[in-house]
Design an enzyme around this catalytic site. Structure first.
Site, PDB file in Angstrom:
ATOM      1  N   GLN A 185     -23.490 126.271  -2.324  1.00  0.00           N
ATOM      2  CA  GLN A 185     -23.992 126.515  -4.219  1.00  0.00           C
ATOM      3  C   GLN A 185     -24.853 125.009  -4.220  1.00  0.00           C
ATOM      4  OE1 GLN A 185     -24.224 128.498  -6.109  1.00  0.00           O
ATOM      5  NE2 GLN A 185     -23.823 127.575  -8.243  1.00  0.00           N
ATOM      6  N   HIS A 222     -20.246 128.850  -3.559  1.00  0.00           N
ATOM      7  CA  HIS A 222     -21.178 129.799  -2.456  1.00  0.00           C
ATOM      8  C   HIS A 222     -22.472 129.846  -3.356  1.00  0.00           C
ATOM      9  CE1 HIS A 222     -20.865 133.634  -0.146  1.00  0.00           C
ATOM     10  NE2 HIS A 222     -22.060 133.321   0.088  1.00  0.00           N
ATOM     11  N   LEU A 223     -23.501 130.096  -3.170  1.00  0.00           N
ATOM     12  CA  LEU A 223     -24.813 130.124  -3.913  1.00  0.00           C
ATOM     13  C   LEU A 223     -24.660 131.892  -5.175  1.00  0.00           C
ATOM     14  CD1 LEU A 223     -27.306 129.077  -4.757  1.00  0.00           C
ATOM     15  CD2 LEU A 223     -28.129 130.043  -3.171  1.00  0.00           C
ATOM     16  N   HIS A 224     -25.494 131.257  -6.144  1.00  0.00           N
ATOM     17  CA  HIS A 224     -25.116 132.107  -7.096  1.00  0.00           C
ATOM     18  C   HIS A 224     -26.064 131.898  -8.627  1.00  0.00           C
ATOM     19  CE1 HIS A 224     -21.041 130.067  -8.261  1.00  0.00           C
ATOM     20  NE2 HIS A 224     -21.454 130.183  -9.263  1.00  0.00           N
ATOM     21  N   LEU A 225     -26.522 132.629  -9.438  1.00  0.00           N
ATOM     22  CA  LEU A 225     -26.860 132.370 -10.578  1.00  0.00           C
ATOM     23  C   LEU A 225     -26.538 133.134 -11.378  1.00  0.00           C
ATOM     24  CD1 LEU A 225     -30.274 132.359 -10.213  1.00  0.00           C
ATOM     25  CD2 LEU A 225     -29.197 130.467 -10.954  1.00  0.00           C
TER      26      LEU A 225
END
Length: 386
Positions: A185, A222-225
């Site tokens: 993230q 965990h990468l997210h918008l």
């Protein structure tokens, strides 16, 4: 409009659709808050993007893919200068997934923890796909073949749009790059660019996009918008600011619950904007400074606050105190929404008793001390101008 195949079987059998768009789909004029209704809403044309997101989201709600049903939330505007939008959302406080144990802004991705490769295929609404061609095919999407399995993004011009199964508001979704990349993230220029474009694809002035870093209440590494609709105007859309670097439209947002670093763009230089914002967030990551990012339509810096036009995009970056380990029990947690003035409250008692003063007291516990913020301001100006 998406041409999804309706399937009577389990939602996981649904194929994934591509939602293809180009810059021609951006809504750069005529978006604003109406003044004829008490909630500030006005009748408006629903964009192709809004239709795809809202109809898909509502269908998943009927299919029972969320942790709880979400109806219209009880809302009150707290009296005072900040115009806090407080909403009662008891179920989110009770039912959301337990946040992961985070100990560093730069913590590595851990495949043993929950991550978005484990989401159910039915939770994916569509694949948001940027077209490099000035002309999008009729219908605006590349239809999936019947019986096709959900496809993950294969190139950087795609992200998944996925329901947040513990929604804080209507249309709450996550924008996720290819989950198989296993990215931590840490905000990337590519993902932020999609978030900026998503805001401009909507005709609703209350469609917002945001990012919580590790240590700033991100619950999944965990990468997210986040993206969601909020039918209420927020003060940060039009609040005044102090110019720090006018050539880059970089300012210090003032007169708001939490001072933040403000970028602005009229929608014609989103790649440059994303690059500038991520230079700031990269610096914060390198220096172990937790941060939240909020993207909303808003007035240009220096434009009268009373202006109803919301043609450009405001991006606010808040550097704040890190919050590791167990979260302190309070009426609300302090993440991107709360710093922006939107307060999802966990209990009916707190919802009724909350005041502007108590809300500000909670928020200010997580802000950087004034001397540190001033030092950081100087550092960021040097970074951006150097």
């Amino acid at each position: 409009m998406l041409h999804a195949q309706e399937r009577p079987e389990h939602p996981a059998a649904s194929g994934l659709e591509d939602f293809v768009y180009s810059e021609e789909d951006f809504v750069l004029q005529g978006v604003g808050w109406g003044r004829s209704r008490p909630d500030g809403l006005a009748s408006r044309t629903v964009s192709r993007f809004d239709h795809a997101l809202q109809s898909g989201w509502e269908r998943r709600m009927k299919q029972g893919l969320f942790r709880y049903p979400l109806g219209e939330l009880q809302t009150r505007i707290l009296p005072g200068e900040m115009h806090f939008v407080a909403q009662l959302n008891i179920q989110r406080g009770l039912e959301r997934r337990k946040p992961q144990d985070i100990q560093s802004v730069r913590q590595r991705f851990d495949p043993q923890q929950f991550h978005f490769s484990k989401i159910k295929p039915g939770e994916i609404l569509f694949c948001l796909t940027r077209s490099h061609s000035p002309h999008v095919p009729a219908g605006g999407q590349a239809p999936a073949q019947d019986g096709a399995e959900p496809r993950l993004p294969e190139t950087p011009n795609r992200v998944l749009v996925v329901i947040n199964v513990s929604p804080l508001e209507f249309g709450h979704v996550l924008l996720i790059p290819d989950p198989m990349l296993c990215l931590p993230q840490v905000l990337t220029q590519e993902l932020l660019h999609f978030g900026l474009e998503a805001v401009l694809l909507s005709t609703h002035p209350g469609f917002r996009v945001g990012f919580n870093s590790l240590g700033a209440l991100a619950s999944v590494n965990h990468l997210h918008l986040h993206g969601f609709y909020l039918d209420w105007e927020l003060l940060i859309e039009s609040a005044p600011s102090k110019p720090l670097c006018p050539a880059l439209n970089f300012h210090l947002l003032q007169g708001v619950p939490a001072p933040g670093f403000l970028f602005y763009d009229e929608g014609r230089g989103l790649g440059v904007l994303a690059r500038a914002v991520c230079r700031v967030t990269d610096y914060l990551v390198e220096n172990e400074i937790a941060h939240n990012v909020f993207v909303t339509r808003g007035t240009a810096p220096g434009e009268p606050a009373r202006s109803a036009a919301r043609s450009g995009v405001r991006v606010v970056v808040w550097a704040r105190k890190s919050c590791f380990g167990a979260k302190e029990e309070a009426a609300f947690n302090v993440a991107l929404c709360e710093l922006a003035g939107h307060l999802p409250v966990k209990t009916a008692q707190d919802f009724q008793s909350l005041t502007e003063s108590s809300a500000l007291h909670t928020i200010q516990k997580y802000l950087l001390p004034a001397p540190q913020l001033s030092w950081l301001q100087d550092e960021l100006v040097t970074l951006l101008t150097g």
